[in-house]
Design a protein around this motif. Structure first.
Motif, PDB file in Angstrom:
ATOM      1  N   GLY A 125      21.921  16.374  19.822  1.00 33.85           N
ATOM      2  CA  GLY A 125      21.474  16.472  18.531  1.00 33.85           C
ATOM      3  C   GLY A 125      22.769  16.933  17.681  1.00 33.85           C
ATOM      4  O   GLY A 125      22.729  16.568  16.468  1.00 33.85           O
ATOM      5  N   ILE A 126      23.903  17.624  18.156  1.00 32.25           N
ATOM      6  CA  ILE A 126      25.063  18.153  17.281  1.00 32.25           C
ATOM      7  C   ILE A 126      25.753  16.639  17.335  1.00 32.25           C
ATOM      8  O   ILE A 126      26.027  16.270  15.925  1.00 32.25           O
ATOM      9  CB  ILE A 126      26.039  18.875  17.961  1.00 32.25           C
ATOM     10  N   THR A 127      25.780  15.799  18.217  1.00 25.61           N
ATOM     11  CA  THR A 127      26.572  14.776  18.017  1.00 25.61           C
ATOM     12  C   THR A 127      25.974  13.606  17.118  1.00 25.61           C
ATOM     13  O   THR A 127      26.860  13.114  16.391  1.00 25.61           O
ATOM     14  CB  THR A 127      26.603  13.902  19.683  1.00 25.61           C
ATOM     15  N   ASN A 128      24.699  13.583  17.027  1.00 27.23           N
ATOM     16  CA  ASN A 128      24.154  12.667  16.067  1.00 27.23           C
ATOM     17  C   ASN A 128      23.798  13.189  14.837  1.00 27.23           C
ATOM     18  O   ASN A 128      23.317  12.385  13.880  1.00 27.23           O
ATOM     19  CB  ASN A 128      22.685  12.454  16.765  1.00 27.23           C
ATOM     20  N   CYS A 129      24.305  14.433  14.409  1.00 30.89           N
ATOM     21  CA  CYS A 129      23.835  15.039  13.090  1.00 30.89           C
ATOM     22  C   CYS A 129      24.915  14.539  12.133  1.00 30.89           C
ATOM     23  O   CYS A 129      26.070  14.246  12.499  1.00 30.89           O
ATOM     24  CB  CYS A 129      23.762  16.533  13.196  1.00 30.89           C
ATOM     25  N   ASP A 130      24.602  14.595  10.879  1.00 30.26           N
ATOM     26  CA  ASP A 130      25.674  14.701   9.920  1.00 30.26           C
ATOM     27  C   ASP A 130      26.217  16.094   9.143  1.00 30.26           C
ATOM     28  O   ASP A 130      27.366  16.075   8.971  1.00 30.26           O
ATOM     29  CB  ASP A 130      25.126  13.791   8.578  1.00 30.26           C
ATOM     30  N   SER A 131      25.286  17.135   9.456  1.00 29.95           N
ATOM     31  CA  SER A 131      25.824  18.312   9.169  1.00 29.95           C
ATOM     32  C   SER A 131      25.147  19.286  10.087  1.00 29.95           C
ATOM     33  O   SER A 131      24.009  19.415  10.454  1.00 29.95           O
ATOM     34  CB  SER A 131      25.261  18.587   7.449  1.00 29.95           C
ATOM     35  N   PHE A 132      25.998  19.960  10.247  1.00 29.23           N
ATOM     36  CA  PHE A 132      25.693  21.252  11.213  1.00 29.23           C
ATOM     37  C   PHE A 132      25.426  22.494  10.610  1.00 29.23           C
ATOM     38  O   PHE A 132      26.379  23.179  10.198  1.00 29.23           O
ATOM     39  CB  PHE A 132      26.702  21.442  12.184  1.00 29.23           C
ATOM     40  N   VAL A 133      24.157  23.140  10.417  1.00 24.19           N
ATOM     41  CA  VAL A 133      23.963  24.128   9.589  1.00 24.19           C
ATOM     42  C   VAL A 133      23.743  25.397  10.645  1.00 24.19           C
ATOM     43  O   VAL A 133      22.691  25.527  11.467  1.00 24.19           O
ATOM     44  CB  VAL A 133      22.500  24.127   8.873  1.00 24.19           C
ATOM     45  N   VAL A 134      24.457  26.574  10.271  1.00 18.23           N
ATOM     46  CA  VAL A 134      24.300  27.727  11.100  1.00 18.23           C
ATOM     47  C   VAL A 134      23.915  29.006  10.329  1.00 18.23           C
ATOM     48  O   VAL A 134      24.183  29.231   9.079  1.00 18.23           O
ATOM     49  CB  VAL A 134      25.878  28.360  11.455  1.00 18.23           C
ATOM     50  N   VAL A 135      22.712  29.452  10.757  1.00 17.82           N
ATOM     51  CA  VAL A 135      21.941  30.585  10.287  1.00 17.82           C
ATOM     52  C   VAL A 135      22.702  31.979  10.553  1.00 17.82           C
ATOM     53  O   VAL A 135      22.362  32.246  11.842  1.00 17.82           O
ATOM     54  CB  VAL A 135      20.644  30.405  10.432  1.00 17.82           C
ATOM     55  N   ILE A 136      23.455  32.511   9.886  1.00 15.60           N
ATOM     56  CA  ILE A 136      24.027  33.753  10.034  1.00 15.60           C
ATOM     57  C   ILE A 136      23.240  34.933   9.893  1.00 15.60           C
ATOM     58  O   ILE A 136      22.853  35.154   8.855  1.00 15.60           O
ATOM     59  CB  ILE A 136      25.417  33.746   9.471  1.00 15.60           C
ATOM     60  N   THR A 137      23.098  35.780  11.003  1.00 16.15           N
ATOM     61  CA  THR A 137      22.213  36.826  11.131  1.00 16.15           C
ATOM     62  C   THR A 137      23.061  37.837  12.216  1.00 16.15           C
ATOM     63  O   THR A 137      23.732  37.357  12.771  1.00 16.15           O
ATOM     64  CB  THR A 137      20.703  36.716  11.597  1.00 16.15           C
ATOM     65  N   ALA A 138      22.237  38.949  12.223  1.00 20.30           N
ATOM     66  CA  ALA A 138      22.745  40.140  13.351  1.00 20.30           C
ATOM     67  C   ALA A 138      22.644  39.354  14.805  1.00 20.30           C
ATOM     68  O   ALA A 138      23.474  39.428  15.577  1.00 20.30           O
ATOM     69  CB  ALA A 138      22.173  41.234  13.239  1.00 20.30           C
ATOM     70  N   ALA A 139      21.428  38.726  14.806  1.00 22.25           N
ATOM     71  CA  ALA A 139      21.205  37.922  16.353  1.00 22.25           C
ATOM     72  C   ALA A 139      21.958  37.033  16.437  1.00 22.25           C
ATOM     73  O   ALA A 139      22.745  36.879  17.697  1.00 22.25           O
ATOM     74  CB  ALA A 139      19.646  37.893  16.129  1.00 22.25           C
ATOM     75  N   SER A 140      22.282  36.219  15.642  1.00 24.81           N
ATOM     76  CA  SER A 140      23.096  34.794  15.889  1.00 24.81           C
ATOM     77  C   SER A 140      24.460  35.249  15.932  1.00 24.81           C
ATOM     78  O   SER A 140      25.293  34.512  16.703  1.00 24.81           O
ATOM     79  CB  SER A 140      22.935  33.814  14.715  1.00 24.81           C
ATOM     80  N   SER A 141      24.966  36.113  15.153  1.00 20.94           N
ATOM     81  CA  SER A 141      26.409  36.720  15.419  1.00 20.94           C
ATOM     82  C   SER A 141      26.738  37.122  16.693  1.00 20.94           C
ATOM     83  O   SER A 141      27.671  37.178  17.182  1.00 20.94           O
ATOM     84  CB  SER A 141      26.805  37.724  14.532  1.00 20.94           C
ATOM     85  N   ALA A 142      25.871  37.610  17.427  1.00 15.39           N
ATOM     86  CA  ALA A 142      25.798  38.118  19.064  1.00 15.39           C
ATOM     87  C   ALA A 142      25.514  37.223  19.988  1.00 15.39           C
ATOM     88  O   ALA A 142      25.661  37.362  21.217  1.00 15.39           O
ATOM     89  CB  ALA A 142      25.047  39.425  19.030  1.00 15.39           C
ATOM     90  N   SER A 143      25.130  35.761  19.618  1.00 10.58           N
ATOM     91  CA  SER A 143      24.538  34.950  20.326  1.00 10.58           C
ATOM     92  C   SER A 143      25.816  34.038  20.947  1.00 10.58           C
ATOM     93  O   SER A 143      26.298  33.491  20.229  1.00 10.58           O
ATOM     94  CB  SER A 143      23.369  33.866  19.508  1.00 10.58           C
ATOM     95  N   GLU A 172      31.249  25.897  18.163  1.00  9.46           N
ATOM     96  CA  GLU A 172      32.605  25.434  18.797  1.00  9.46           C
ATOM     97  C   GLU A 172      32.382  23.849  19.207  1.00  9.46           C
ATOM     98  O   GLU A 172      33.555  23.269  18.850  1.00  9.46           O
ATOM     99  CB  GLU A 172      33.123  26.123  20.104  1.00  9.46           C
ATOM    100  N   TYR A 173      31.333  23.482  19.833  1.00 10.40           N
ATOM    101  CA  TYR A 173      31.271  22.231  20.081  1.00 10.40           C
ATOM    102  C   TYR A 173      30.961  21.303  18.722  1.00 10.40           C
ATOM    103  O   TYR A 173      31.676  20.135  18.678  1.00 10.40           O
ATOM    104  CB  TYR A 173      29.802  22.050  20.994  1.00 10.40           C
ATOM    105  N   ALA A 174      30.348  21.649  17.717  1.00  7.58           N
ATOM    106  CA  ALA A 174      30.261  20.892  16.466  1.00  7.58           C
ATOM    107  C   ALA A 174      31.850  20.763  15.857  1.00  7.58           C
ATOM    108  O   ALA A 174      32.043  19.847  15.276  1.00  7.58           O
ATOM    109  CB  ALA A 174      29.262  21.818  15.415  1.00  7.58           C
ATOM    110  N   ARG A 175      32.559  21.822  15.889  1.00  6.57           N
ATOM    111  CA  ARG A 175      33.725  21.804  15.525  1.00  6.57           C
ATOM    112  C   ARG A 175      34.721  20.947  15.935  1.00  6.57           C
ATOM    113  O   ARG A 175      35.715  20.120  15.625  1.00  6.57           O
ATOM    114  CB  ARG A 175      34.551  23.205  15.478  1.00  6.57           C
ATOM    115  N   SER A 176      34.532  20.723  17.366  1.00  9.67           N
ATOM    116  CA  SER A 176      35.204  19.758  18.274  1.00  9.67           C
ATOM    117  C   SER A 176      35.177  18.256  17.975  1.00  9.67           C
ATOM    118  O   SER A 176      36.116  17.613  18.506  1.00  9.67           O
ATOM    119  CB  SER A 176      35.059  20.040  19.761  1.00  9.67           C
ATOM    120  N   LEU A 177      33.898  17.789  17.350  1.00  9.12           N
ATOM    121  CA  LEU A 177      33.729  16.494  17.181  1.00  9.12           C
ATOM    122  C   LEU A 177      34.501  15.919  16.336  1.00  9.12           C
ATOM    123  O   LEU A 177      34.863  14.774  16.367  1.00  9.12           O
ATOM    124  CB  LEU A 177      32.284  16.291  16.861  1.00  9.12           C
ATOM    125  N   PRO A 178      34.840  16.337  15.056  1.00  5.13           N
ATOM    126  CA  PRO A 178      34.176  17.349  14.441  1.00  5.13           C
ATOM    127  C   PRO A 178      32.836  16.893  13.522  1.00  5.13           C
ATOM    128  O   PRO A 178      32.692  15.792  13.285  1.00  5.13           O
ATOM    129  CB  PRO A 178      35.142  17.776  13.350  1.00  5.13           C
TER     130      PRO A 178
END
Length: 251
Positions: A52-70, A78-84
C-alpha cells in the motif's frame, strides 16, 4: 489514478472514515488505503502495508496520542520515507508531537486550530501535480507576494495575477503552490483560504453559470448569515462581486 495511504493507530479508527471521505471527496484521491478496509482476514499484514505504501502517491499520518506511541505507525513512516514517498502529517489531537516529527513541519489540524482557520481548496486540489517542472520562478513569485502580505509591506489588499493562454498550467501552478507551501505547512499566517477553478469553462452560458456559482459559494464562505442570504438572492453579479471584494478586503 491518485492513491493515498492513511497511517494511524487502531485506537483511532474513529478518524479513519472522516479522513478517507476528505481524501476522496475534497482532496481528489481515487483510492485510499487503510488497514481497516484494505486488509482481509488472514492476509499477511506487513506485506500488504508495504504494498500500500509503495503504490501510494501521498502517505498521510494521523497524529494522536495513540499513534505517537505506536511502533507500527513509526515503522510505516520510516518505510514511507525510505522509498521516498510524500509524507503528510496531520496533527488531529491535543498531544505531544511524536519524536519522528520532532524536527519536521506538521499540519496542525487540532480542534482549536480548525475553529480559527477556514479553508476550502477542494476545487483545485486535484489539479496539483506530483511534480511541477520549470515553474520555480512563478512559485517563488507567489511565495514572495505572500511573505510581503504577512510582513504588512503592502498597505492594501494584494492581488497577484497570472495571464496566459488556456492550457498553460495556471491552475496547476497555483494549486501546487497552495498544497506545498500552505496546506503541507499548516497554512502559516493564514486565517482563511478559498480556491476556485474555471478550468473547464465551456460555452459562454456555462461560463456565466460558473461565475454565478463562484460568487454564491465565495460569499457563503467568507460572509455571515446576511451575506449568505445575499448570495442566494437574484441580485446581479456586479453587486455580488462588490460585496465579495469588501468582505475579502476587510480580512
Amino acid at each position: 489514478m491518485r492513491r493515498a495511504f492513511v497511517s494511524h493507530s487502531s485506537a483511532d479508527d474513529r478518524y479513519v472514515a472522516e479522513m478517507e471521505s476528505f481524501l476522496r471527496n475534497a482532496a481528489g484521491f481515487d483510492e485510499v488505503f487503510n488497514d481497516v478496509s484494505a486488509i482481509q482476514p488472514d492476509e499477511k499484514f506487513w506485506t500488504r502495508i508495504e504494498e500500500g505504501i509503495t503504490n501510494c502517491d501521498s502517505f498521510v499520518v494521523v497524529i494522536t496520542a495513540a499513534s505517537s506511541a505506536s511502533e507500527w505507525v513509526k515503522r510505516e513512516v520510516e518505510y514511507a520515507r525510505s522509498l521516498p514517498r510524500k509524507v503528510i502529517p496531520l496533527w488531529v489531537e491535543d498531544c505531544p508531537r511524536p519524536p519522528i516529527f520532532a524536527d519536521r513541519d506538521v499540519i496542525d489540524f487540532r480542534p482549536r486550530t480548525r475553529e480559527l482557520l477556514r479553508t476550502d481548496i477542494s476545487r483545485v486540489f486535484k489539479y496539483a501535480p506530483a511534480e511541477l517542472i520549470g515553474r520555480d520562478d512563478e512559485k517563488k513569485l507567489i511565495s514572495d507576494a505572500w511573505a510581503k502580505t504577512l510582513r504588512a509591506e503592502v498597505g492594501r489588499s494584494t492581488v497577484l495575477t497570472f495571464v496566459a493562454l488556456g492550457g498553460e498550467g495556471k491552475t496547476s501552478l497555483v494549486a501546487k503552490w497552495a498544497v506545498d507551501e500552505m496546506l503541507a505547512k499548516g497554512w502559516p499566517g493564514c486565517d482563511a483560504a478559498f480556491a476556485w477553478s474555471f478550468h473547464s469553462q465551456g460555452t459562454r452560458e456555462q461560463q456565466a453559470a460558473s461565475s454565478d456559482l463562484f460568487l454564491k459559494e465565495a460569499l457563503t464562505f467568507f460572509g455571515d448569515d446576511a451575506d449568505k442570504a445575499f448570495a442566494a438572492s437574484p441580485v446581479g453579479a456586479f453587486e455580488k462581486g462588490q460585496r465579495l471584494a469588501r468582505l475579502v478586503g476587510q480580512r
